[in-house]
Design a protein around this motif. Structure first.
Motif, PDB file in Angstrom:
ATOM      1  N   THR A  20      11.737  76.606  44.676  1.00 11.94           N
ATOM      2  CA  THR A  20      10.466  76.013  45.087  1.00 11.94           C
ATOM      3  C   THR A  20      10.312  74.577  44.602  1.00 11.94           C
ATOM      4  O   THR A  20       9.319  73.942  44.873  1.00 11.94           O
ATOM      5  N   SER A  21      11.312  74.058  43.905  1.00  9.51           N
ATOM      6  CA  SER A  21      11.204  72.697  43.391  1.00  9.51           C
ATOM      7  C   SER A  21      11.292  71.694  44.527  1.00  9.51           C
ATOM      8  O   SER A  21      12.140  71.787  45.389  1.00  9.51           O
ATOM      9  N   GLN A  22      10.407  70.718  44.493  1.00  7.89           N
ATOM     10  CA  GLN A  22      10.424  69.664  45.506  1.00  7.89           C
ATOM     11  C   GLN A  22      11.358  68.539  45.106  1.00  7.89           C
ATOM     12  O   GLN A  22      12.033  67.961  45.930  1.00  7.89           O
ATOM     13  N   GLY A  23      11.363  68.194  43.832  1.00  8.80           N
ATOM     14  CA  GLY A  23      12.150  67.056  43.403  1.00  8.80           C
ATOM     15  C   GLY A  23      13.422  67.433  42.686  1.00  8.80           C
ATOM     16  O   GLY A  23      14.504  67.150  43.178  1.00  8.80           O
ATOM     17  N   PRO A  24      13.323  68.076  41.533  1.00  9.70           N
ATOM     18  CA  PRO A  24      14.527  68.358  40.749  1.00  9.70           C
ATOM     19  C   PRO A  24      15.542  69.176  41.529  1.00  9.70           C
ATOM     20  O   PRO A  24      15.189  70.005  42.362  1.00  9.70           O
ATOM     21  N   PHE A  25      16.797  68.923  41.249  1.00  9.60           N
ATOM     22  CA  PHE A  25      17.900  69.605  41.933  1.00  9.60           C
ATOM     23  C   PHE A  25      18.602  70.456  40.902  1.00  9.60           C
ATOM     24  O   PHE A  25      19.089  69.956  39.881  1.00  9.60           O
ATOM     25  N   PHE A  26      18.658  71.744  41.134  1.00  9.80           N
ATOM     26  CA  PHE A  26      19.233  72.647  40.141  1.00  9.80           C
ATOM     27  C   PHE A  26      20.749  72.579  40.160  1.00  9.80           C
ATOM     28  O   PHE A  26      21.373  72.670  41.225  1.00  9.80           O
ATOM     29  N   LEU A  27      21.329  72.382  38.976  1.00  6.47           N
ATOM     30  CA  LEU A  27      22.781  72.384  38.833  1.00  6.47           C
ATOM     31  C   LEU A  27      23.182  73.600  38.012  1.00  6.47           C
ATOM     32  O   LEU A  27      22.659  73.819  36.923  1.00  6.47           O
ATOM     33  N   LEU A  82      27.297  68.311  34.187  1.00 10.46           N
ATOM     34  CA  LEU A  82      26.115  67.981  33.383  1.00 10.46           C
ATOM     35  C   LEU A  82      25.520  69.216  32.725  1.00 10.46           C
ATOM     36  O   LEU A  82      24.449  69.152  32.129  1.00 10.46           O
ATOM     37  N   GLY A  83      26.186  70.349  32.873  1.00 10.79           N
ATOM     38  CA  GLY A  83      25.655  71.582  32.324  1.00 10.79           C
ATOM     39  C   GLY A  83      24.665  72.208  33.294  1.00 10.79           C
ATOM     40  O   GLY A  83      24.545  71.794  34.453  1.00 10.79           O
ATOM     41  N   GLU A  84      23.931  73.204  32.778  1.00  7.30           N
ATOM     42  CA  GLU A  84      23.013  73.943  33.638  1.00  7.30           C
ATOM     43  C   GLU A  84      21.594  73.412  33.445  1.00  7.30           C
ATOM     44  O   GLU A  84      21.130  73.250  32.307  1.00  7.30           O
ATOM     45  N   GLY A  85      20.930  73.148  34.545  1.00  6.35           N
ATOM     46  CA  GLY A  85      19.561  72.650  34.444  1.00  6.35           C
ATOM     47  C   GLY A  85      19.157  71.906  35.702  1.00  6.35           C
ATOM     48  O   GLY A  85      19.802  72.023  36.741  1.00  6.35           O
TER      49      GLY A  85
END
Lengths: 283, 96
Positions: A20-27, A82-85
């Motif tokens: 549901t995030s509009q901006g952040p991109f999950f890695l 970059l790891g998880e986040g």
């Protein structure tokens, strides 16, 4: 956007936030950020990506990676995990103050996998960068290296030896729009009528040829010019003109050259001066 | 950067241009002319055309030992990035 204490959430809740995030991109931990660059500026150009990431425990981390691309207009890349986040934002810029739009193109993508076989997951941003005009995510578009205005270049070509023709080749990784071409032709004292013809070829096959509607006799040194839409013109004030098509685009390996009828051993072309608009060809 | 002279075609050029980009020299091709000489088809250099020859076509073959500094991808490094090399070294070039 409010971030709860992420480390306390279940995997399902974290996935729900990501979806549901509009901006952040999950890695995920298996993802890598890839910075790819094509560059034509010599002398130690570097391109840096700087950004911020929110880790699963809610802490914020900044990251910075730099690539030193060659000036050979070939695509070079670095990949970093970059790891998880959540990737929050980043900015990409070039180091050299002399960088112009059209010289250094950058692209940022997300890959699944970090070594061996990788697959493209997302393209986040692409475009030309300078030292004072970074491109950023979120915000900047994904622009092809052929979009927008290119780099306006005034190029001095090879000065051929006497009795040798002009030949200039569009460099590997470049696309040119020819805006003007000019060179002087000095004839020796041999009595003969020279016919300077301007050729454009694709490296092998002639695409078109144009002559200035005049023959040049001995011991003269007029300038020959070519520009798009200009008329085919014989010498006026020592300037003759070849005619060029409008909006002439040239791919890497295409050549701009002369072929002079009755060229004598002592005849001498000067180095040509070319005005071109150049884009980089991203594969 | 010094001016360079190509050992194959004797052209003189700057390998680094004022705008900070590299210049890649490539030798010009030769001109050969296919002619009809008394009914026989021959290919000759421009200086060997005689009166009475009928020109059939022009051809622009590469110069022998042509130098072409434009790059080609020779291989890739461990990171998968290209390692480039000149298309053709030819007779080399010297600083002048």
């Amino acid at each position: 956007m409010d971030f709860p204490i992420l480390g306390t959430l279940s995997a399902i809740d974290r996935a729900r936030i990501a979806l549901t995030s509009q901006g952040p991109f999950f890695l995920s931990g298996e993802d890598a950020l890839q910075l790819s660059v094509i560059n034509s500026l010599a002398g130690g150009q570097t391109v840096t990506i700087v950004g911020r990431m929110m880790l699963l425990d809610g802490t914020m981390r900044t990251f910075s990676e730099t690539i030193t691309p060659s000036a050979a207009r070939t695509l070079q890349s670095i990949q970093r995990s970059l790891g998880e986040g959540w990737l929050l934002n980043f900015s990409v810029s070039a180091s050299a103050a002399t960088t112009l739009i059209g010289m250094t193109w950058a692209r940022v993508q997300v890959l699944r996998g970090q070594t061996g076989a990788t697959s493209l997951v997302a393209s986040l941003m692409a475009g030309y960068v300078t030292s004072s005009q970074p491109i950023a995510w979120p915000g900047s578009p994904i622009e092809s290296s052929l979009e927008g205005q290119g780099n306006i270049r005034s190029i001095t070509g090879t000065n051929p030896a006497a009795g040798v023709e002009i030949s200039e080749t569009v460099p590997t990784g470049a696309r040119w729009k020819l805006l003007a071409f000019s060179a002087s032709f000095v004839t020796d004292a041999t009595v003969a009528n020279r016919g300077p013809v301007f050729f454009v070829d694709d490296g092998v096959t002639v695409l078109f040829a144009t002559d200035p509607n005049i023959l040049q006799t001995a011991s003269l040194s007029p300038r020959y010019n070519a520009f798009p839409g200009g008329p085919r013109l014989s010498a006026v004030q020592s300037n003759s003109q070849w005619s060029l098509p409008v909006d002439l685009r040239l791919l890497a390996g295409y050549r701009l050259r002369t072929s002079t009828g009755n060229l004598q051993a002592g005849d001498d072309w000067t180095a040509p001066q070319m005005l071109v608009e150049e884009w980089l060809e991203a594969p | 950067m010094p001016k360079m002279r190509c050992n194959t075609c004797a052209g003189v050029y700057d390998s680094l241009l004022p705008d900070g980009t590299q210049y890649y020299h490539a030798c010009p091709p030769l001109l050969m002319i296919a002619i009809d000489r008394a009914g026989a088809r021959l290919e000759v250099a421009p200086g060997d055309v005689r009166g009475g020859d009928i020109t059939i076509e022009q051809r622009f073959p590469d110069r022998p030992n042509k130098r072409d500094e434009n790059v080609t991808i020779a291989s890739f490094d461990k990171a998968g990035n290209p390692i480039t090399a000149p298309r053709s070294v030819g007779g080399g070039a010297v600083a002048v």
